[in-house]
Scaffold this active site. Structure first.
Site, PDB file in Angstrom:
ATOM      1  N   CYS A  73     -25.910   7.499   1.340  1.00  0.00           N
ATOM      2  CA  CYS A  73     -26.882   7.079   2.139  1.00  0.00           C
ATOM      3  C   CYS A  73     -27.475   6.859   0.278  1.00  0.00           C
ATOM      4  O   CYS A  73     -28.472   8.052   0.024  1.00  0.00           O
ATOM      5  CB  CYS A  73     -28.054   7.654   3.372  1.00  0.00           C
ATOM      6  SG  CYS A  73     -29.303   6.625   3.481  1.00  0.00           S
ATOM      7  N   GLY A  74     -28.265   5.309   0.336  1.00  0.00           N
ATOM      8  CA  GLY A  74     -28.434   5.899  -1.121  1.00  0.00           C
ATOM      9  C   GLY A  74     -30.184   6.642  -0.996  1.00  0.00           C
ATOM     10  O   GLY A  74     -30.412   6.556  -1.600  1.00  0.00           O
ATOM     11  N   ASN A 189     -22.244  -2.479   8.395  1.00  0.00           N
ATOM     12  CA  ASN A 189     -23.849  -2.400   7.738  1.00  0.00           C
ATOM     13  C   ASN A 189     -23.449  -3.729   8.404  1.00  0.00           C
ATOM     14  O   ASN A 189     -22.807  -4.398   6.696  1.00  0.00           O
ATOM     15  CB  ASN A 189     -24.297  -1.236   6.616  1.00  0.00           C
ATOM     16  CG  ASN A 189     -23.724   0.264   7.194  1.00  0.00           C
ATOM     17  OD1 ASN A 189     -24.721   0.717   7.736  1.00  0.00           O
ATOM     18  ND2 ASN A 189     -23.411   0.402   6.398  1.00  0.00           N
ATOM     19  N   CYS A 216     -32.485  -0.322   2.826  1.00  0.00           N
ATOM     20  CA  CYS A 216     -30.745   0.254   2.636  1.00  0.00           C
ATOM     21  C   CYS A 216     -30.119   0.711   0.827  1.00  0.00           C
ATOM     22  O   CYS A 216     -29.871  -0.307   0.890  1.00  0.00           O
ATOM     23  CB  CYS A 216     -29.796  -0.072   3.429  1.00  0.00           C
ATOM     24  SG  CYS A 216     -28.155   0.148   3.236  1.00  0.00           S
TER      25      CYS A 216
END
Length: 275
Positions: A73-74, A189, A216
């Protein structure tokens, strides 16, 4: 009934929010239930995701709010990094974090701002995207709306869709339909992207295991990579989000760099009840 008090911090990156705990504070067999309960926005703390910090070696274990594991997850890794600094786990200006999407190099630029090497995108390995064929510029029709899908792996599975405007109702509805289409065996996603000019885009993501989010990080990277591949933007782009922005840069080797902030917004004990 057993009642436990679990120390936590809550962070957000551009509105994408996370509960973060240290591994030694939790019981693995109770983790999925803990995630679902604590991420509930009405009866828990409320968050898009749940992060577990493993110290030796330093590793980010990332979970969606439904308890499912995700490779990376960035926004989460920036929040993870700030947590490690706040808790005295890290004292360096550059360090490596292990994830299921590989090792990520973190640089601390200044207070609450981080640059992350998000690695190169992967276009050809279908085992990473859970699809039977490469999906690139494939037509997808929902009612009277025509989309072109571009799917690849950028630290996790992403499908990029370019639109003329970001419509909340359509993104929520159509994002779910695309995400859960059987052609994506692992789900995907879905990033809805509006190109403003060669150095600015707007985007929002329907995240698998979560739904619509305000930001995101991996999706921002994927969106810029896709737009760059199609000649829609330059190699350095500011991604505009409802509650912040990210800077994405693609270097001459194809590595993708994400720069953005992370902010602690709560600290305390979560009262967790289990039978």
């Amino acid at each position: 009934m057993c009642v436990m008090k679990i120390p936590f911090r809550k962070y957000h990156g551009c509105g994408n929010d996370f509960i973060i705990v240290q591994e030694e504070e939790i019981y693995p067999e109770l983790l999925q239930d803990l995630i679902v309960q604590s991420c509930d926005r009405h009866t828990g703390i409320g968050a898009d995701g749940f992060i577990v910090v493993r110290k030796e070696p330093l590793e980010m274990l990332y979970y969606n709010q439904d308890g499912s594991r995700a490779p990376m997850c960035g926004n989460g890794i920036r929040c993870f990094s700030q947590f490690c600094i706040d808790e005295g786990i890290i004292h360096k200006k550059e360090f490596v974090v292990k994830t299921l999407a590989g090792d990520k190099i973190i640089r601390v630029l200044d207070d609450q701002t981080f640059q992350v090497n998000m690695s190169k995108p992967e276009f050809e390995d279908l085992s990473l995207t859970g699809t039977s064929k490469r999906i690139w510029n494939d037509l997808y029709i929902i009612e009277d709306r025509h989309y072109r899908l571009h799917t690849f792996f950028q630290s996790t599975i992403h499908t990029v869709v370019f639109v003329d405007e970001l419509n909340e109702e359509w993104m929520r509805k159509d994002g779910k339909i695309i995400c859960e289409d059987p052609m994506f065996s692992l789900q995907t996603n879905v990033n809805f992207v509006q190109c403003i000019d060669p150095t600015h885009i707007q985007m929002q993501t329907y995240e698998r295991g979560c739904g619509m989010t305000l930001a995101c990080g991996t999706g921002a990277c994927a969106s810029v990579v896709c737009a760059y591949q199609l000649g829609k933007c330059k190699d350095t782009v500011e991604v505009l989000l409802p509650k912040g922005h990210l800077k994405i840069h693609i270097d001459t080797h194809g590595d993708v760099y994400m720069t953005g902030n992370a902010q602690c917004i709560a600290k305390g004990e979560y009262v967790y009840e289990t039978n």
